[in-house]
Design an enzyme around this catalytic site. Sequence first.
Site, short mmCIF file in Angstrom:
data_model
loop_
_atom_site.label_atom_id
_atom_site.label_comp_id
_atom_site.label_asym_id
_atom_site.label_seq_id
_atom_site.Cartn_x
_atom_site.Cartn_y
_atom_site.Cartn_z
N ASN A 94 0.70 -1.13 -0.14
CA ASN A 94 0.27 0.06 -0.08
C ASN A 94 0.98 1.41 0.05
O ASN A 94 1.93 1.39 -0.84
CB ASN A 94 -1.00 0.08 0.97
N ASP A 95 0.64 2.08 0.99
CA ASP A 95 1.41 3.55 0.84
C ASP A 95 2.71 3.51 0.50
O ASP A 95 3.50 2.84 0.80
CB ASP A 95 1.51 4.19 2.07
N GLN A 135 4.44 0.27 2.00
CA GLN A 135 4.28 -0.56 2.81
C GLN A 135 3.96 -1.96 2.32
O GLN A 135 3.39 -2.12 0.99
CB GLN A 135 2.62 -0.17 3.17
N TRP A 142 -3.52 -7.18 3.31
CA TRP A 142 -2.78 -6.48 3.87
C TRP A 142 -2.64 -7.36 5.35
O TRP A 142 -3.27 -8.32 5.80
CB TRP A 142 -3.63 -5.32 4.71
N PHE A 201 4.60 0.79 10.22
CA PHE A 201 3.63 1.55 9.43
C PHE A 201 4.42 2.75 8.74
O PHE A 201 5.51 2.90 8.62
CB PHE A 201 2.49 2.23 10.29
N SER A 202 3.33 3.61 7.81
CA SER A 202 4.00 4.37 7.13
C SER A 202 4.98 5.55 7.61
O SER A 202 4.75 6.01 8.71
CB SER A 202 3.04 5.32 6.32
N GLU A 238 -4.66 10.61 7.94
CA GLU A 238 -3.51 9.89 7.71
C GLU A 238 -2.50 10.41 6.72
O GLU A 238 -2.90 11.39 6.17
CB GLU A 238 -4.10 8.58 7.10
N TRP A 286 -8.38 1.77 -0.37
CA TRP A 286 -8.77 0.82 0.55
C TRP A 286 -10.37 0.63 0.07
O TRP A 286 -11.18 1.28 -0.27
CB TRP A 286 -9.05 1.45 1.91
C1 FRU Z 1 -2.74 4.53 4.96
C2 FRU Z 1 -2.48 3.67 6.30
C3 FRU Z 1 -1.52 4.53 7.04
C4 FRU Z 1 -0.82 3.62 7.97
C5 FRU Z 1 -0.59 2.52 6.98
C6 FRU Z 1 -0.93 0.78 7.40
O1 FRU Z 1 -3.10 3.91 3.91
O2 FRU Z 1 -3.46 3.30 6.88
O3 FRU Z 1 -2.10 5.54 8.30
O4 FRU Z 1 0.34 4.00 8.34
O5 FRU Z 1 -1.87 2.94 5.92
O6 FRU Z 1 -0.32 0.01 6.34
#
Ligand code: FRU
Length: 478
Positions: free
Chosen positions: A22-23, A39, A47, A82-83, A207, A290
């Site tokens: 993801n991010d 991520q 996930w 996390f990010s 976020e 998401w």
């Molecule tokens: C955004 C998020 C962030 C978090 C990450 C977890 O998409 O929810 O806030 O750090 O993804 O994977």
Amino acid sequence: MGVHNTRWYPKYHVAAPENWINDPNGFCCFKSEYHLFYQFHPFGVNWGPMHWGHVISKDLVHWKHLPIALKPDEDYDRDGCFSGCGIEKDGSLYIFYTGHMHTPETAELGFDYVQVQCFAVSEDGVNFKKYPDNAIVLVPETEQVHGGDFRDPKVWKHGDKYYMVVGSRTPDKLLGQVLLYESDDIIHWNFKSIMSRAEGNQGSMWECPNFATIDGKDVLIFSPQDVKREINSYLNVYQSGYFIGKLDYKTGIYTHGEFELLDYGSDFYAPQITQLPDGRTIMIAWLDMWNNPMPEQADGWAGMMTVPRELHVRDGKVYSTPIKELESLRVAETSYENQTFYEPKKFEGVSGDVGELIVDIDLKATEEFEIDLRSSAEEKTVLTYNAALGLFKVNRDKSGEGGKGERECPILPADKMKLQIFMDRSSIEIFINDGERVMSARIYPRDNAKDIVFVPTGGTFKIDSIKFYTLGEGIPQP
Ligand code: FRU
């Protein structure tokens, strides 16, 4: 496991080497090379406990995979790294991230996880050592801040000091906010202020905050959750946008204008920016959303990034355009000029599943039009513009597998429209009028859907010029 079918796997976008991403994270320039992390769940197409995957590039276009940079192997990040962001300091690469921990013992307070800010350092840009005294920033003990959701640090330098923004929400979970920290040495941080907080329908958790001065304006970028739908706006589950304003570094107070989206498509989230030594501000986002279906999971991978986009502030708005380095992907060019037609039309050499299409349209003669991408007898992704409504739309009802529905964005009235469209097997990114608006989407058509059809829907379609480029490879194919 590996990616076992490349029908939708991008040729020049960064994507999951296999399994889930993801991010974008840690996007920065270090020792003249560009680093992008993301991520990553290396053990499945959904996930899961987050790692940081890593790619590197000399030109922001051709990328190489590197080993995983961060694993959730310490107590303070045991349920996920996390990010976060990356920044060079004194010849070392610092990556800041959020340690995520499940904490059943806090459930009675209304949250069963705690998040803390941590960092790791690398000398060679490949191997990272976590700081022995992590975590370095804990959720501040004030009545204004929720105790659980506290994540996604972004660090920048201003004068002699370092600043960090962290995503947060109010304790009642109703309003998203961004917290500001200050440091002299990048390691010890002081909570300075609640830099900004949602007003009205601006989301319940913010976020991935990012901050930069762009063309003299202080821009706060963030990804708010739970912004409520307003007629045909905010149709995605979460949004990504910005404020333009001014940060008073003495007080930590940020004054700003309205919330605006950075991209009006169905798949764009958690953008991350970096400022290059040459002064440009570059943004990359997750080209997904998401809760949207990801049919590529059947092929052993899930998720990709946008092309890098250059940001500018003009007329009170952030414009994003594809970086000029992407021109190095161009292989063959087909072009046409001065085309006026009244029936649907295809142009020889203007078709494909990987390519860049640039169209200049004369809006004085064209009241409305449709362009079908990835079109076959059964499938098409439909772009439409109607000057009377001032709306540009992307419809995925017939795009193949994956999400359906329509997204739209307002366009300022003008005599001309320029479209620059990047297609890469399962994605389209549409830049309208040199970055006035952008719409990004994932699409999952069959291999045979490769036509591009120009459809006059209002009588006349007048095009000043069409250019189509086939594009080469930007990242090794799995
Ligand atoms: C955004 C998020 C962030 C978090 C990450 C977890 O998409 O929810 O806030 O750090 O993804 O994977």
